[in-house]
Design an enzyme around this catalytic site. Structure first.
Site, PDB file in Angstrom:
ATOM      1  N   ILE A  15       0.815  -1.224   0.000  1.00  0.00           N
ATOM      2  CA  ILE A  15       0.000   0.000   0.000  1.00  0.00           C
ATOM      3  C   ILE A  15       0.842   1.265   0.000  1.00  0.00           C
ATOM      4  O   ILE A  15       0.317   2.366  -0.103  1.00  0.00           O
ATOM      5  CB  ILE A  15      -0.983   0.020   1.193  1.00  0.00           C
ATOM      6  CG1 ILE A  15      -0.245  -0.136   2.531  1.00  0.00           C
ATOM      7  CG2 ILE A  15      -2.056  -1.029   1.027  1.00  0.00           C
ATOM      8  CD1 ILE A  15      -1.163  -0.041   3.741  1.00  0.00           C
ATOM      9  N   ARG A  17       5.294   2.906  -0.285  1.00  0.00           N
ATOM     10  CA  ARG A  17       6.743   2.743  -0.184  1.00  0.00           C
ATOM     11  C   ARG A  17       7.355   3.959   0.486  1.00  0.00           C
ATOM     12  O   ARG A  17       6.866   5.082   0.336  1.00  0.00           O
ATOM     13  CB  ARG A  17       7.379   2.552  -1.565  1.00  0.00           C
ATOM     14  CG  ARG A  17       7.109   1.192  -2.179  1.00  0.00           C
ATOM     15  CD  ARG A  17       8.050   0.906  -3.338  1.00  0.00           C
ATOM     16  NE  ARG A  17       7.823  -0.426  -3.892  1.00  0.00           N
ATOM     17  CZ  ARG A  17       8.331  -1.532  -3.389  1.00  0.00           C
ATOM     18  NH1 ARG A  17       9.092  -1.462  -2.306  1.00  0.00           N
ATOM     19  NH2 ARG A  17       8.083  -2.707  -3.947  1.00  0.00           N
ATOM     20  N   GLY A  18       8.433   3.724   1.224  1.00  0.00           N
ATOM     21  CA  GLY A  18       9.152   4.805   1.872  1.00  0.00           C
ATOM     22  C   GLY A  18      10.625   4.722   1.532  1.00  0.00           C
ATOM     23  O   GLY A  18      11.045   3.906   0.704  1.00  0.00           O
ATOM     24  N   ARG A  19      11.395   5.565   2.189  1.00  0.00           N
ATOM     25  CA  ARG A  19      12.827   5.631   1.912  1.00  0.00           C
ATOM     26  C   ARG A  19      13.543   4.322   2.218  1.00  0.00           C
ATOM     27  O   ARG A  19      14.467   3.920   1.511  1.00  0.00           O
ATOM     28  CB  ARG A  19      13.429   6.773   2.747  1.00  0.00           C
ATOM     29  CG  ARG A  19      14.909   6.999   2.525  1.00  0.00           C
ATOM     30  CD  ARG A  19      15.395   8.126   3.410  1.00  0.00           C
ATOM     31  NE  ARG A  19      16.852   8.220   3.432  1.00  0.00           N
ATOM     32  CZ  ARG A  19      17.530   8.900   4.337  1.00  0.00           C
ATOM     33  NH1 ARG A  19      16.884   9.553   5.298  1.00  0.00           N
ATOM     34  NH2 ARG A  19      18.849   8.940   4.306  1.00  0.00           N
ATOM     35  N   PHE A  20      13.101   3.627   3.275  1.00  0.00           N
ATOM     36  CA  PHE A  20      13.816   2.434   3.716  1.00  0.00           C
ATOM     37  C   PHE A  20      13.004   1.144   3.612  1.00  0.00           C
ATOM     38  O   PHE A  20      13.426   0.120   4.137  1.00  0.00           O
ATOM     39  CB  PHE A  20      14.295   2.604   5.159  1.00  0.00           C
ATOM     40  CG  PHE A  20      15.264   3.733   5.338  1.00  0.00           C
ATOM     41  CD1 PHE A  20      16.467   3.739   4.654  1.00  0.00           C
ATOM     42  CD2 PHE A  20      14.965   4.791   6.177  1.00  0.00           C
ATOM     43  CE1 PHE A  20      17.368   4.781   4.810  1.00  0.00           C
ATOM     44  CE2 PHE A  20      15.849   5.837   6.343  1.00  0.00           C
ATOM     45  CZ  PHE A  20      17.059   5.839   5.650  1.00  0.00           C
ATOM     46  N   LYS A  38       4.703  -2.241   8.415  1.00  0.00           N
ATOM     47  CA  LYS A  38       5.827  -1.456   7.913  1.00  0.00           C
ATOM     48  C   LYS A  38       7.073  -2.333   7.966  1.00  0.00           C
ATOM     49  O   LYS A  38       7.480  -2.767   9.045  1.00  0.00           O
ATOM     50  CB  LYS A  38       6.033  -0.199   8.768  1.00  0.00           C
ATOM     51  CG  LYS A  38       7.216   0.661   8.341  1.00  0.00           C
ATOM     52  CD  LYS A  38       7.341   1.896   9.231  1.00  0.00           C
ATOM     53  CE  LYS A  38       8.525   2.765   8.826  1.00  0.00           C
ATOM     54  NZ  LYS A  38       8.639   3.987   9.685  1.00  0.00           N
ATOM     55  N   ASP A 135      10.104  14.659  12.555  1.00  0.00           N
ATOM     56  CA  ASP A 135       9.760  14.684  11.129  1.00  0.00           C
ATOM     57  C   ASP A 135       8.269  14.978  10.968  1.00  0.00           C
ATOM     58  O   ASP A 135       7.559  14.300  10.223  1.00  0.00           O
ATOM     59  CB  ASP A 135      10.131  13.363  10.454  1.00  0.00           C
ATOM     60  CG  ASP A 135      10.204  13.488   8.927  1.00  0.00           C
ATOM     61  OD1 ASP A 135      10.312  14.625   8.412  1.00  0.00           O
ATOM     62  OD2 ASP A 135      10.140  12.443   8.248  1.00  0.00           O
TER      63      ASP A 135
END
Length: 278
Positions: A15, A17-20, A38, A135
Site C-alpha cells: 500500500i 513505499r518509503g525511503r527504507f 511497515k 519529522d
C-alpha cells in the site's frame, strides 16, 4: 519475512513505499483484524545513524503512543536477517498532504485550527514522554476511519527523557527547524517549528521557506525570515499570524512549546474572531 510474523499475520497487498522499505496490508490470523505492516529493509540502512534510528523506532514509537489516541499504535514488532517489521494501526487515509492538495486552495481557519489542535495534542503527548518526533510534516499526519488525525512514522524520533539534547541532522528540508540545520544542540521545540510550517502551508497553500534544492531550502530555513505575502495571506486573521510567529520563531527560547500552542486564543476559539490583534 520472519517465520513468526507469517504465523501471526497474513501479509497482503503493498500500500505504500518509503525511503527504507514498504508498507503492506496485513490481517491477524487470530482476530481477523486489519493492520498495516511497515517493513524496513536493513540493506538500505547504509548510514549508521539511519540504522540506529530504525533499530530503536519500535521502542520510541511504543513510548510515544502509550495512552496517546492521536498517534498510530504499534501492536507488534519482529526482526529477521533482512528486515525490521512493525505492525501498526491501519489508517485508510488520505494524509494531510493529500487533503491540502485535494482542496486546491488554502484550508479555512476553523478547519485548520481544529486539525492543528489535534496535531499539537499528539505532539504534546509525545513530549511529555520524552519523545521528539523530528519529522512532523503533512505526509506524516493521516486520517483514520473516523476522519480524525493520527500522527505516524517515528523512524526519525529522538529521546530527551534523560534531559539531554540532540544534534543529528534529521527531518525533511521544508519543515526542519533552523537549529537542526545549524548543527546546534536542540530539543522538543523542533516539532513546534515543523508544526508551524504545516499550519502556514494549510493557511497559505505554500511553505514559508523554499528553494530549488535541499541546500537552498536549508539556507532559507537557516535565515528563518517569516513573511506573509499579501497575495496568499490577505484573508488570514491576525490571530492566526500571531500564532505562526510564535511557532516559526528562530529564537528557541521565545518559541512556543506544544502546550503553549494549545492555549493560544486562535486555537481555543477554533480559528474564530477572538484572536489577538497584530
Amino acid at each position: 519475512m520472519s517465520d513468526q510474523l507469517n504465523k501471526d499475520y497474513d501479509v497482503g497487498a503493498l500500500i505504500g513505499r518509503g525511503r527504507f522499505g514498504a508498507v503492506f496490508r496485513c490481517v491477524s490470523r487470530i482476530s481477523g483484524e486489519l493492520f498495516a505492516l511497515k517493513s524496513i529493509d536493513k540493506a538500505l540502512l547504509t548510514d549508521p545513524l539511519d540504522y540506529d534510528l530504525s533499530s530503536r523506532e519500535a521502542k520510541l514509537h511504543r513510548l510515544a503512543a502509550a495512552g496517546n489516541p492521536l498517534a498510530v499504535q504499534i501492536h507488534a514488532d519482529y526482526e529477521d536477517d533482512e528486515s525490521i517489521h512493525l505492525v501498526l494501526d491501519f489508517c485508510p487515509g488520505p494524509d494531510l498532504f493529500d487533503r491540502i492538495a485535494e482542496k486546491g486552495a488554502p484550508i479555512s481557519e476553523p478547519e485548520a485550527a481544529m486539525l492543528m489542535e489535534d496535531l499539537m495534542e499528539a505532539i504534546a503527548a509525545c513530549h511529555r514522554r520524552g519523545v521528539v518526533h523530528r519529522d512532523v510534516k503533512p505526509e506524516n499526519v493521516v486520517f483514520d476511519s473516523e476522519g480524525r488525525i493520527r500522527i505516524v512514522d517515528f523512524g526519525s524520533a529522538g529521546w530527551i527523557g534523560d534531559g539531554g539534547g540532540m544534534r543529528e541532522l534529521v527531518g525533511t528540508p521544508y519543515y526542519v527547524a533552523p537549529e537542526v540545520v545549524r548543527g546546534d544542540e536542540y530539543g522538543e521545540k523542533v516539532d513546534v517549528w515543523s508544526a508551524g510550517v504545516v499550519l502556514y502551508t494549510m493557511l497559505g497553500g505554500v511553505p514559508p521557506f523554499y528553494g530549488e534544492t535541499a541546500a537552498e531550502i536549508f539556507e532559507a530555513v537557516r535565515w528563518g525570515s517569516l513573511r506573509f505575502p499579501s497575495r496568499v495571506f490577505r484573508g488570514v486573521s491576525s490571530g492566526a499570524k500571531d500564532l505562526l510567529r510564535r511557532m516559526i520563531c528562530k529564537e528557541v527560547s521565545r518559541r512556543f512549546s506544544a502546550e503553549q500552542v494549545l492555549r493560544h486564543p486562535w486555537i481555543k476559539s477554533r480559528g474564530g474572531t477572538s484572536s489577538p490583534e497584530d
